[in-house]
Design an enzyme around this catalytic site. Structure first.
Site, PDB file in Angstrom:
ATOM      1  N   SER A  48       0.941  -1.316   0.242  1.00 24.89           N
ATOM      2  CA  SER A  48      -0.104  -0.109  -0.001  1.00 24.89           C
ATOM      3  C   SER A  48       0.728   1.285   0.036  1.00 24.89           C
ATOM      4  O   SER A  48       2.150   1.184   0.141  1.00 24.89           O
ATOM      5  CB  SER A  48      -0.863  -0.027   1.317  1.00 24.89           C
ATOM      6  OG  SER A  48      -0.122   0.295   2.352  1.00 24.89           O
ATOM      7  N   ASP A  81      -1.618  -1.812  -3.889  1.00 25.81           N
ATOM      8  CA  ASP A  81      -2.664  -1.710  -3.283  1.00 25.81           C
ATOM      9  C   ASP A  81      -3.269  -0.421  -3.050  1.00 25.81           C
ATOM     10  O   ASP A  81      -2.493   0.450  -2.535  1.00 25.81           O
ATOM     11  CB  ASP A  81      -2.783  -2.596  -2.023  1.00 25.81           C
ATOM     12  CG  ASP A  81      -4.170  -2.758  -1.398  1.00 25.81           C
ATOM     13  OD1 ASP A  81      -5.055  -2.859  -2.158  1.00 25.81           O
ATOM     14  OD2 ASP A  81      -4.071  -2.861  -0.037  1.00 25.81           O
ATOM     15  N   HIS A  82      -4.453  -0.108  -3.488  1.00 20.17           N
ATOM     16  CA  HIS A  82      -5.195   1.125  -3.323  1.00 20.17           C
ATOM     17  C   HIS A  82      -4.490   2.277  -3.800  1.00 20.17           C
ATOM     18  O   HIS A  82      -4.217   3.292  -2.994  1.00 20.17           O
ATOM     19  CB  HIS A  82      -5.806   1.192  -1.981  1.00 20.17           C
ATOM     20  CG  HIS A  82      -6.688   0.320  -1.591  1.00 20.17           C
ATOM     21  ND1 HIS A  82      -8.185   0.617  -2.059  1.00 20.17           N
ATOM     22  CD2 HIS A  82      -6.753  -0.872  -0.736  1.00 20.17           C
ATOM     23  CE1 HIS A  82      -9.021  -0.442  -1.539  1.00 20.17           C
ATOM     24  NE2 HIS A  82      -8.031  -1.311  -0.919  1.00 20.17           N
ATOM     25  N   HIS A 179     -13.060  -2.871   4.697  1.00 16.83           N
ATOM     26  CA  HIS A 179     -11.860  -3.070   5.254  1.00 16.83           C
ATOM     27  C   HIS A 179     -11.855  -2.852   6.762  1.00 16.83           C
ATOM     28  O   HIS A 179     -12.761  -2.253   7.526  1.00 16.83           O
ATOM     29  CB  HIS A 179     -10.972  -1.780   4.776  1.00 16.83           C
ATOM     30  CG  HIS A 179     -10.746  -1.805   3.518  1.00 16.83           C
ATOM     31  ND1 HIS A 179     -11.235  -1.049   2.177  1.00 16.83           N
ATOM     32  CD2 HIS A 179      -9.977  -2.661   2.528  1.00 16.83           C
ATOM     33  CE1 HIS A 179     -10.968  -1.377   1.298  1.00 16.83           C
ATOM     34  NE2 HIS A 179     -10.119  -2.122   1.309  1.00 16.83           N
ATOM     35  N   HIS A 210     -12.062  -7.135  -1.924  1.00 12.51           N
ATOM     36  CA  HIS A 210     -11.124  -6.517  -0.773  1.00 12.51           C
ATOM     37  C   HIS A 210     -11.961  -6.654   0.538  1.00 12.51           C
ATOM     38  O   HIS A 210     -13.047  -7.264   0.476  1.00 12.51           O
ATOM     39  CB  HIS A 210     -11.295  -5.190  -1.067  1.00 12.51           C
ATOM     40  CG  HIS A 210     -10.325  -4.454  -2.366  1.00 12.51           C
ATOM     41  ND1 HIS A 210      -9.242  -3.750  -1.983  1.00 12.51           N
ATOM     42  CD2 HIS A 210     -10.193  -4.784  -3.690  1.00 12.51           C
ATOM     43  CE1 HIS A 210      -8.622  -3.604  -3.087  1.00 12.51           C
ATOM     44  NE2 HIS A 210      -9.078  -4.299  -4.112  1.00 12.51           N
TER      45      HIS A 210
HETATM   46  P1  13P Z   1      -8.967  -6.340   5.294  1.00 12.84           P
HETATM   47  O1  13P Z   1      -9.049  -5.070   5.891  1.00 12.84           O
HETATM   48  O2  13P Z   1     -10.262  -6.961   5.321  1.00 12.84           O
HETATM   49  O3  13P Z   1      -7.790  -7.338   5.429  1.00 12.84           O
HETATM   50  O4  13P Z   1      -9.024  -5.821   3.704  1.00 12.84           O
HETATM   51  C1  13P Z   1      -7.960  -5.459   2.954  1.00 12.84           C
HETATM   52  C2  13P Z   1      -7.715  -5.101   1.676  1.00 12.84           C
HETATM   53  O5  13P Z   1      -8.721  -4.982   0.906  1.00 12.84           O
HETATM   54  C3  13P Z   1      -6.652  -4.325   1.118  1.00 12.84           C
HETATM   55  O6  13P Z   1      -6.762  -4.019  -0.058  1.00 12.84           O
HETATM   56  O1  G3H Z   2      -6.992  -1.574   2.169  1.00 16.68           O
HETATM   57  C1  G3H Z   2      -6.147  -1.198   2.661  1.00 16.68           C
HETATM   58  C2  G3H Z   2      -5.075  -1.963   3.343  1.00 16.68           C
HETATM   59  O2  G3H Z   2      -5.363  -2.777   4.414  1.00 16.68           O
HETATM   60  C3  G3H Z   2      -3.703  -1.426   3.463  1.00 16.68           C
HETATM   61  O3  G3H Z   2      -3.908  -0.672   4.580  1.00 16.68           O
HETATM   62  O4  G3H Z   2      -3.003   1.533   3.779  1.00 16.68           O
HETATM   63  O5  G3H Z   2      -2.984   0.786   6.384  1.00 16.68           O
HETATM   64  O6  G3H Z   2      -1.500   0.053   4.588  1.00 16.68           O
HETATM   65  P1  G3H Z   2      -2.688   0.507   4.856  1.00 16.68           P
HETATM   66 ZN    ZN Z   3      -8.706  -2.954  -0.190  1.00 21.15          ZN
END
Ligand code: 13P
Ligand code: G3H
Ligand code: ZN
Length: 317
Positions: A48, A81-82, A179, A210
């Protein structure tokens, strides 16, 4: 071996889902690789924006390269990620990531399309795949916090237009998960009817789920018994993953569960050994426990035991 996310999806589609696990440090990286090797599963490493900033993005890349050497049998993809647009562009330029996620799902539909399209053009020029998101999950992500009243499920009527106009390679859909450690109120669950409607409109197209941590209740109880205060934490029923995979979900994102394992191990260790101050004893327990968790998760996703099939499929290409 680092492989493309799309190659993993091609092998998995309709049969099993590939676990996509977030990492931030060396202990998570070791636990993840060990767990995937023990369960003989292909996997996706997710990084992320917050993880890139935690130590340094180059530290994570170097750790992943080292892990690939330590575990030469491992088959995995590396995914942002994101991402926001700037972070996607940075990852695309780095040449290290096999796929990026552009998350413009909080923008209006047309704006989401425009931003996603720009990222797709830059990524495809370098052979990198793009995951986009339509609909909005609840919970907290890196650059956006979505309250439950703002969260909304993906509208199946919009998915074909979105994919056609953006040319994204996979689609993250909001189908009822969120999340973090506090998912679902009451008996709410994955909206399989929405997933089914999306798959009907996008047959064969890889979908992403997700917010898929299962928030194991024994972990929560142990954390609370060791001084934690996680009240009402709840996750996704892991027996539902295989049904989701049959409906086109090829990637299942898990981060929170790893944090819970970390929290439980460290709380218990320091409660039981108040005289200790060394990081290595709990770190060793964490790596072993995280590996065990990952191996179990790969079993429920159906990716366990697929490594040799995937290797054979990759060598035929
Ligand atoms: P969780 O918070 O359920 O583990 O989801 C993680 C996620 O979607 C990361 O992109
Ligand atoms: O969806 C988000 C992921 O759980 C990543 O979390 O942005 O705190 O690293 P983070
Ligand atoms: Zn996510």
């Amino acid at each position: 071996m680092i492989v493309s996310t799309q190659a993993l999806f091609k092998h998995a589609y309709g049969r099993y889902a590939v676990g996509a696990y977030n990492i931030n440090n060396a202990e998570q990286t070791m636990g993840l690789f060990r767990g995937c090797m023990e369960s003989r599963a292909p996997f996706i490493i997710q990084i992320s924006k917050g993880a890139r900033a935690y130590t340094d993005k180059r530290m994570l890349e170097a750790m992943i390269r080292a892990a690939a050497e330590i575990f030469p049998d491992a088959i995995f993809a590396v995914h942002l990620d994101h991402g926001d647009e700037a972070t996607c562009m940075d990852c695309i330029a780095s040449g290290f990531y096999t796929s990026v996620m552009i998350d413009a799902s909080h923008e209006p539909f047309e704006q989401n399309i425009a931003i996603t399209r720009r990222v797709v053009e830059a990524a495809h020029a370098k052979g990198i795949a793009v995951e986009a998101e339509l609909g909005q999950l609840g919970g907290v992500e890196e650059h956006v916090s979505v309250s439950e009243d703002k969260a909304h499920l993906t509208d199946p009527a919009q998915v074909e237009e979105f994919v056609k106009k953006t040319q994204c390679d996979s689609l993250a859909c909001a189908i009822g998960t969120s999340h973090g450690a506090y998912k679902f109120s009451g008996s709410q669950s994955i909206h399989f009817e929405v997933l089914e409607a999306i798959q009907k409109r996008l047959p064969g197209f890889p979908l992403v789920m997700h917010g898929s941590s299962s928030v194991p209740q024994d972990e929560v109880a142990r954390i609370n018994a060791a001084g934690g205060a996680l009240k009402g934490a709840k996750g996704v029923d892991e027996t539902q993953f295989k049904r989701a995979a049959q409906l086109g979900v090829t990637k299942v994102n898990i981060d929170t569960d790893g944090r819970l394992v970390w929290c439980r191990v460290h709380r218990e260790h320091f409660k039981e050994h108040p005289e200790n101050f060394d990081l290595r004893p709990p770190g060793k327990v964490f790596m072993a426990e995280y590996a065990k968790y990952i191996a179990h998760k790969n079993e429920v996703l159906g990716s366990a035991g697929r490594l040799d099939e995937v290797r054979a499929a990759l060598s035929r290409r």
